[in-house]
Design an enzyme around this catalytic site. Structure first.
Site, mmCIF file in Angstrom:
data_model
loop_
_atom_site.group_PDB
_atom_site.id
_atom_site.type_symbol
_atom_site.label_atom_id
_atom_site.label_comp_id
_atom_site.label_asym_id
_atom_site.label_seq_id
_atom_site.Cartn_x
_atom_site.Cartn_y
_atom_site.Cartn_z
ATOM 1 N N HIS A 116 0.858 -1.184 0.000
ATOM 2 C CA HIS A 116 0.000 0.000 0.000
ATOM 3 C C HIS A 116 0.890 1.229 0.000
ATOM 4 O O HIS A 116 1.671 1.459 0.922
ATOM 5 C CB HIS A 116 -0.926 0.025 1.220
ATOM 6 C CG HIS A 116 -1.881 1.184 1.208
ATOM 7 N ND1 HIS A 116 -3.119 1.120 0.602
ATOM 8 C CD2 HIS A 116 -1.773 2.440 1.716
ATOM 9 C CE1 HIS A 116 -3.735 2.278 0.732
ATOM 10 N NE2 HIS A 116 -2.939 3.095 1.403
ATOM 11 N N CYS A 117 0.803 2.030 -1.067
ATOM 12 C CA CYS A 117 1.661 3.205 -1.227
ATOM 13 C C CYS A 117 0.996 4.419 -0.584
ATOM 14 O O CYS A 117 -0.093 4.833 -0.990
ATOM 15 C CB CYS A 117 1.930 3.467 -2.706
ATOM 16 S SG CYS A 117 3.050 4.852 -3.006
ATOM 17 N N VAL A 118 1.662 4.984 0.411
ATOM 18 C CA VAL A 118 1.124 6.148 1.109
ATOM 19 C C VAL A 118 1.147 7.373 0.201
ATOM 20 O O VAL A 118 0.225 8.201 0.216
ATOM 21 C CB VAL A 118 1.931 6.402 2.393
ATOM 22 C CG1 VAL A 118 1.398 7.636 3.122
ATOM 23 C CG2 VAL A 118 1.876 5.200 3.310
#
Length: 344
Positions: free
Chosen positions: A190-192
């Site tokens: 999950h890319c912030v």
């Protein structure tokens, strides 16, 4: 003060009605992150054009140089938003598409003797088989649960592979993301910065975004270094600003280069970040030696599937058999190198 506070609350409520992303804390933080990243790009590019008079003069003489830089700048931001707004490939969407394809096949087979197409509109459900791909609804009328369980070894129970949050059966390589609250096909991470998951549907776009961002940062760094070489002693406060920006930019370049190389390695071996980091915790990967890439089909085939697979196609990969794992364990010989076993 109370009147001002009430007015602010009313304005905020009206804005939340028109812009739903403002009412959700997660979406609001994601929007703020996107705005911050865009501002960073504008600051780094704007400072060099603001202070570097030689660059302005070069733009007048050679406009193509600045035009190429601005083209890369815009392309990077466009790729960023395309990646951030794209779907990573949710299991729930794949299940719905599979059920619709199955319903369409059943309806077509009842009204016509001609074989039905496996595509439902622009969506194709493809399942990896031993030597060839087979389509979901063209080969049998299995439900989603039966379809997924066929990808696991015999004796596997449905309960073992059912997500406790989404209550759906997960195909191999899928994982539930607690930030998105959905199960993702070929979950990577999950890319912030993007505010979304990276999975089967947008991993290719994510790789291209990293590539463009790396090129843009390197080019911007070259512009900063060129300016400092020619104007290092003219104005000290400008030099301090430029040096500080160059230091942070250099750190970003190192991080992006490492990230680009890491994901290139994942692409060539058909792995994900989650599978590489959590390999010993994933049940179906726990007993496989670390030097074996169970889902790899050779570097060239992996690269082709990564780059050329359509975003509307859900590719479901089954687990390799014991015989296939034994073949992957065999050391390479001269004949294997000549026949490109590592590539095909």
């Amino acid at each position: 003060m109370m009147g001002l506070s009430d007015t602010c609350n009313r304005v905020w409520d009206r804005c939340s009605r028109f812009f739903h992303c403002l009412s959700d804390p997660a979406r609001r933080s994601s929007l703020c992150m996107k705005l911050a990243l865009v501002m960073l790009h504008l600051v780094y590019a704007g400072v060099i054009f603001l202070f570097d008079k030689d660059l302005i003069e070069k733009t007048r003489q050679e406009p193509w140089y600045t035009a190429l830089y601005l083209l890369l700048f815009v392309a990077t931001l466009v790729q960023y938003f395309l990646t951030a707004c794209s779907s990573p490939g949710y299991v729930l969407d794949a299940m719905r598409a599979a059920n619709e394809a199955h319903a369409l096949f059943s309806k077509t087979s009842m009204t016509s003797k001609q074989p039905a197409s496996s595509k439902n509109g622009s969506v194709a459900i493809t399942v990896e088989s031993n030597r060839f791909g087979r389509n979901f609804s063209a080969s049998n009328t299995a439900s989603w649960t039966k379809l997924v369980m066929e990808m696991y070894p015999p004796g596997s129970t449905v309960r073992s592979w059912t997500c406790s949050y989404c209550n759906i059966v997960q195909p191999p390589r899928a994982k539930h993301c607690h930030d998105c609250d959905k199960c993702v096909l070929q979950f990577d991470h999950h890319c912030v910065w993007l505010g979304t998951c990276i999975g089967q549907g947008n991993h290719c776009r994510f790789w291209w975004y990293i590539c463009e961002e790396t090129a843009l940062c390197i080019w911007t760094g070259i512009l900063y270094i060129t300016y400092l070489q020619d104007n290092i002693s003219k104005s000290w406060w400008i030099d301090v600003i430029m040096i500080l920006l160059l230091v942070t930019l250099s750190i970003s370049v190192i991080f992006l280069l490492l990230l680009l190389l890491f994901h290139s390695y994942l692409v060539l071996t058909n792995q994900t970040t989650y599978e590489l980091v959590r390999r010993r915790r994933i049940p179906y990967l726990r007993g496989i030696p670390e030097r074996v890439y169970p889902f790899s089909k050779g570097a060239c085939r992996n690269l082709y599937n990564f780059c050329c697979a359509g975003s509307s196609t859900y590719l479901l990969e089954r687990l390799p058999t014991a015989q296939e794992l034994e073949e992957k364990l065999l050391p390479y010989t001269c004949m294997d190198v000549l026949s490109c076993r590592c590539c095909c």
